[in-house]
Design an enzyme around this catalytic site. Structure first.
Site, PDB file in Angstrom:
ATOM      1  NE  ARG A   1      44.199  33.170  37.205  1.00 52.24           N
ATOM      2  CZ  ARG A   1      44.992  33.522  38.144  1.00 52.24           C
ATOM      3  NH1 ARG A   1      44.811  32.569  39.203  1.00 52.24           N
ATOM      4  NH2 ARG A   1      45.948  34.396  37.987  1.00 52.24           N
TER       5      ARG A   1
ATOM      6  NE  ARG B   1      41.691  45.073  31.660  1.00 47.23           N
ATOM      7  CZ  ARG B   1      40.595  45.852  32.124  1.00 47.23           C
ATOM      8  NH1 ARG B   1      39.287  45.602  31.754  1.00 47.23           N
ATOM      9  NH2 ARG B   1      41.014  46.657  33.344  1.00 47.23           N
TER      10      ARG B   1
END
Ligand code: AMP
Length: 192
Positions: free
Chosen positions: A129, A136
């Site tokens: 992902r 982040r």
């Protein structure tokens, strides 16, 4: 039990809540709400609040409970009466208890669906992902570890909370998405 149109999804990061939530909501004909998505929208809006929320998410910690309930009420409002699938809320027992309090602006769920996956699958999925979605908080191994720790300490106690209320169903979340969806819909339909 009445038709369980108010559902909450509980599972570690990468357990498939974001993939399965919309499938479940479409099946039940109710709105789907992801608190992670709602918070990321606030971060993107670039307000002071969004910046503070972004810092919390980037650390892998949880956003304070009182802010979360406002975010959910804001997004769902009166529509909650007709049912919902909540993905990522409640994430603490305190958040679950807010929904159960007399006078809660949001009706409490009928059923909590636990998407169960092993830690090694969490790591594999988040790595994928991080590349696909550029999140982040999926890219940094320390943040992933922190999110798993927060899940175990803060969120996992929800399983006992809903089990004690006869409102928990656990589904094996490992495997291809369509197989998990089939198991999930079958499990939920058994409660209707
Ligand atoms: P998710 O997209 O569900 O993985 O959520 C991403 C991040 O948003 C989490 O790691 C938390 O920092 C925050 N978050 C989402 N839902 C909640 C919640 N119900 N309570 C507190 N923090 C939340």
């Amino acid at each position: 039990m009445l038709a369980p149109v108010r559902l909450v999804l509980v599972g570690p990061p990468g357990s498939g809540k974001g993939t399965q939530g919309p499938v479940l909501a479409a099946h039940l004909g109710v709105p789907h709400l992801s608190t992670g998505d709602l918070l990321r929208q606030r971060v993107e809006a670039g307000t002071d609040l969004g910046r503070r929320v972004g810092e919390v998410i980037d650390r892998g910690d949880l956003v304070p409970d009182d802010l979360m309930i406002d975010v959910v009420i804001d997004a769902l409002g009166g529509a909650a009466e007709g049912g919902y699938v909540l993905d990522g809320f409640p994430r603490t027992v305190a958040q679950a208890e807010m929904l159960e309090k007399d006078g809660s602006p949001l009706p409490a769920p009928d059923l909590a669906v636990h998407l169960d996956i092993p830690d090694e699958v969490v790591h594999r999925r988040l790595a994928g992902r991080a590349i696909e979605e550029g999140r982040r908080d999926d890219a940094d191994p320390d943040v992933i570890e922190r999110r798993l720790q927060v899940y175990r300490e803060e969120t996992e106690p929800l399983l006992a909370h809903y089990r004690d209320r006869d409102a928990l169903v656990t589904v094996d979340g490992d495997g291809p998405p369509e197989e998990v969806s089939a198991r999930l819909l079958a499990a939920v339909d058994r409660f209707r």
